[in-house]
Design a protein around this motif. Structure first.
Motif, PDB file in Angstrom:
ATOM      1  N   HIS A  32       0.837  -1.204   0.000  1.00  0.00           N
ATOM      2  CA  HIS A  32       0.000   0.000   0.000  1.00  0.00           C
ATOM      3  C   HIS A  32       0.872   1.253   0.000  1.00  0.00           C
ATOM      4  O   HIS A  32       0.596   2.213  -0.743  1.00  0.00           O
ATOM      5  CB  HIS A  32      -0.911   0.007   1.225  1.00  0.00           C
ATOM      6  N   ILE A  33       1.915   1.253   0.810  1.00  0.00           N
ATOM      7  CA  ILE A  33       2.794   2.426   0.878  1.00  0.00           C
ATOM      8  C   ILE A  33       3.531   2.620  -0.438  1.00  0.00           C
ATOM      9  O   ILE A  33       3.655   3.745  -0.943  1.00  0.00           O
ATOM     10  CB  ILE A  33       3.796   2.279   2.039  1.00  0.00           C
ATOM     11  N   LEU A  34       4.028   1.535  -1.024  1.00  0.00           N
ATOM     12  CA  LEU A  34       4.872   1.643  -2.214  1.00  0.00           C
ATOM     13  C   LEU A  34       4.087   1.888  -3.490  1.00  0.00           C
ATOM     14  O   LEU A  34       4.515   2.668  -4.341  1.00  0.00           O
ATOM     15  CB  LEU A  34       5.717   0.379  -2.361  1.00  0.00           C
ATOM     16  N   TYR A  35       2.949   1.221  -3.653  1.00  0.00           N
ATOM     17  CA  TYR A  35       2.218   1.426  -4.912  1.00  0.00           C
ATOM     18  C   TYR A  35       0.704   1.491  -4.729  1.00  0.00           C
ATOM     19  O   TYR A  35      -0.068   1.226  -5.649  1.00  0.00           O
ATOM     20  CB  TYR A  35       2.603   0.377  -5.963  1.00  0.00           C
ATOM     21  N   ASN A  36       0.290   1.882  -3.529  1.00  0.00           N
ATOM     22  CA  ASN A  36      -1.117   2.182  -3.263  1.00  0.00           C
ATOM     23  C   ASN A  36      -2.032   0.981  -3.449  1.00  0.00           C
ATOM     24  O   ASN A  36      -3.187   1.125  -3.879  1.00  0.00           O
ATOM     25  CB  ASN A  36      -1.602   3.349  -4.127  1.00  0.00           C
ATOM     26  N   LYS A  37      -1.538  -0.202  -3.105  1.00  0.00           N
ATOM     27  CA  LYS A  37      -2.398  -1.376  -3.143  1.00  0.00           C
ATOM     28  C   LYS A  37      -3.545  -1.191  -2.150  1.00  0.00           C
ATOM     29  O   LYS A  37      -3.353  -0.741  -1.030  1.00  0.00           O
ATOM     30  CB  LYS A  37      -1.603  -2.632  -2.761  1.00  0.00           C
ATOM     31  N   THR A  38      -4.737  -1.539  -2.578  1.00  0.00           N
ATOM     32  CA  THR A  38      -5.884  -1.455  -1.691  1.00  0.00           C
ATOM     33  C   THR A  38      -5.780  -2.527  -0.621  1.00  0.00           C
ATOM     34  O   THR A  38      -5.532  -3.694  -0.921  1.00  0.00           O
ATOM     35  CB  THR A  38      -7.198  -1.640  -2.464  1.00  0.00           C
ATOM     36  N   ILE A  39      -5.922  -2.139   0.637  1.00  0.00           N
ATOM     37  CA  ILE A  39      -5.870  -3.110   1.715  1.00  0.00           C
ATOM     38  C   ILE A  39      -7.282  -3.432   2.168  1.00  0.00           C
ATOM     39  O   ILE A  39      -8.210  -2.643   2.005  1.00  0.00           O
ATOM     40  CB  ILE A  39      -5.003  -2.606   2.888  1.00  0.00           C
ATOM     41  N   SER A  46      -8.928  -3.545   4.833  1.00  0.00           N
ATOM     42  CA  SER A  46      -9.665  -2.711   5.773  1.00  0.00           C
ATOM     43  C   SER A  46     -10.235  -1.463   5.131  1.00  0.00           C
ATOM     44  O   SER A  46     -11.063  -0.779   5.713  1.00  0.00           O
ATOM     45  CB  SER A  46      -8.746  -2.310   6.928  1.00  0.00           C
ATOM     46  N   GLY A  47      -9.780  -1.155   3.910  1.00  0.00           N
ATOM     47  CA  GLY A  47     -10.246   0.050   3.251  1.00  0.00           C
ATOM     48  C   GLY A  47      -9.634   1.320   3.809  1.00  0.00           C
ATOM     49  O   GLY A  47     -10.065   2.429   3.487  1.00  0.00           O
ATOM     50  N   ASP A  48      -8.613   1.169   4.645  1.00  0.00           N
ATOM     51  CA  ASP A  48      -7.972   2.324   5.258  1.00  0.00           C
ATOM     52  C   ASP A  48      -7.223   3.161   4.230  1.00  0.00           C
ATOM     53  O   ASP A  48      -6.694   2.648   3.248  1.00  0.00           O
ATOM     54  CB  ASP A  48      -6.966   1.863   6.316  1.00  0.00           C
ATOM     55  N   HIS A  49      -7.172   4.440   4.468  1.00  0.00           N
ATOM     56  CA  HIS A  49      -6.307   5.307   3.690  1.00  0.00           C
ATOM     57  C   HIS A  49      -5.916   6.500   4.549  1.00  0.00           C
ATOM     58  O   HIS A  49      -6.611   6.862   5.495  1.00  0.00           O
ATOM     59  CB  HIS A  49      -6.988   5.785   2.403  1.00  0.00           C
ATOM     60  N   GLY A  50      -4.793   7.100   4.228  1.00  0.00           N
ATOM     61  CA  GLY A  50      -4.305   8.242   4.994  1.00  0.00           C
ATOM     62  C   GLY A  50      -2.794   8.227   5.054  1.00  0.00           C
ATOM     63  O   GLY A  50      -2.150   7.236   4.694  1.00  0.00           O
ATOM     64  N   SER A  51      -2.223   9.325   5.500  1.00  0.00           N
ATOM     65  CA  SER A  51      -0.768   9.459   5.512  1.00  0.00           C
ATOM     66  C   SER A  51      -0.186   9.065   6.866  1.00  0.00           C
ATOM     67  O   SER A  51      -0.908   8.917   7.855  1.00  0.00           O
ATOM     68  CB  SER A  51      -0.373  10.903   5.161  1.00  0.00           C
TER      69      SER A  51
END
Length: 267
Positions: free
Chosen positions: A159-166, A168-173
């Motif tokens: 997720h950090i390296l290429y924005n893979k969807t995780i 949990s649906g979490d997103h944020g910096s």
């Protein structure tokens, strides 16, 4: 149960206009068992003098002055290597933290460890970002749900390296200025990579994720972040260190069949 000691780590560089408020923000924390460790990275103006004057007669504050400018990653590593606390909370020299920040982040970490057992954990909070034109925005973070396991492991690294969807649906910096973790976690990872003059925080988080680290979050904006301009904050520098990041973790990207990143950091 004895309460843990927390080291508030403040890195300072040319911060004469803001370091006093940052130190006051640290001193105003409601959690009682903390120390403040400030590392000045060979400032070129009078911020070191201001720090020394501000911390007079305050035994809870220590100052380490680098004899040469080493960069923020090295300054953070100095904090890690000299911290007396069981945990470290990083504060930036131009940001203000909510007085309840230490208490809330510590409670989040301890509660998660109690439920999930011994594991590598790190906790970030949301931030209120203030821009030079007066505009503001809330920058969210990840792992804020207390009802499910936090983002972790290789999925988090992807997720950090290429924005893979995780899942949990979490997103944020994951900004270091809102970060707290056990001192042992930082030492297990070997601290920050000092060859990264930008994106050192992202690179650290990739390594933590690959080591199985769990990323906890608090959705409250516990940090007010001043969005400043600097010579090293430009698109070209970001591109250079993005490439360096991908090259360092090329083996993992190959494993994920994402080894065809080009020199702009896209696939």
């Amino acid at each position: 149960m004895e309460q843990p000691k927390i080291t508030i780590g403040i890195t300072s560089y040319n911060s004469a206009d803001t370091i006093g408020a940052a130190i006051s923000s640290a001193l105003e924390q409601t959690y009682s068992d903390f120390e403040i460790l400030i590392v000045d990275d060979k400032s070129q103006e009078n911020s070191l003098e201001i720090i020394r004057k501000t911390i007079e007669d305050r035994p809870s504050i220590r100052l380490i002055a680098h004899e040469e400018n080493k960069g923020v990653a090295a300054s953070r590593n100095t904090i890690i290597n000299h911290a007396n606390g069981d945990l470290i909370a990083f504060f930036d020299d131009d940001d203000i933290s909510d007085p309840l920040r230490l208490q809330k982040q510590l409670s989040r970490i301890l509660s998660y460890e109690e439920n999930q057992g011994e594991t590598l954990t790190i906790c970030h909070s949301a931030r209120l970002q203030k821009y030079p034109d007066g505009k503001t925005r809330i920058a969210p973070t990840m792992g804020c749900s207390t009802s499910k396991i936090a983002p972790h492991g290789e999925d988090m690294a992807a997720h950090i390296l290429y924005n893979k969807t995780i899942h949990s649906g979490d997103h944020g910096s994951l900004a270091t200025c809102s970060q707290m973790a056990r001192t042992s976690t930082y030492k297990t990872l070997g601290g920050f990579d000092e060859t990264f003059k930008r994106m050192e925080d992202t690179e650290f988080n990739v390594r933590l994720a690959l080591a199985g680290g769990h990323f906890l979050g608090i959705d409250e904006a516990l940090v007010t972040q001043t969005m400043t301009l600097a010579n090293d904050k430009n698109i070209e520098m970001e591109r250079v260190y993005a490439i360096k990041l991908y090259e360092k973790h090329q083996d993992f990207l190959d494993k994920c069949r994402r080894g065809n990143f080009d020199k702009t950091g896209h696939i």
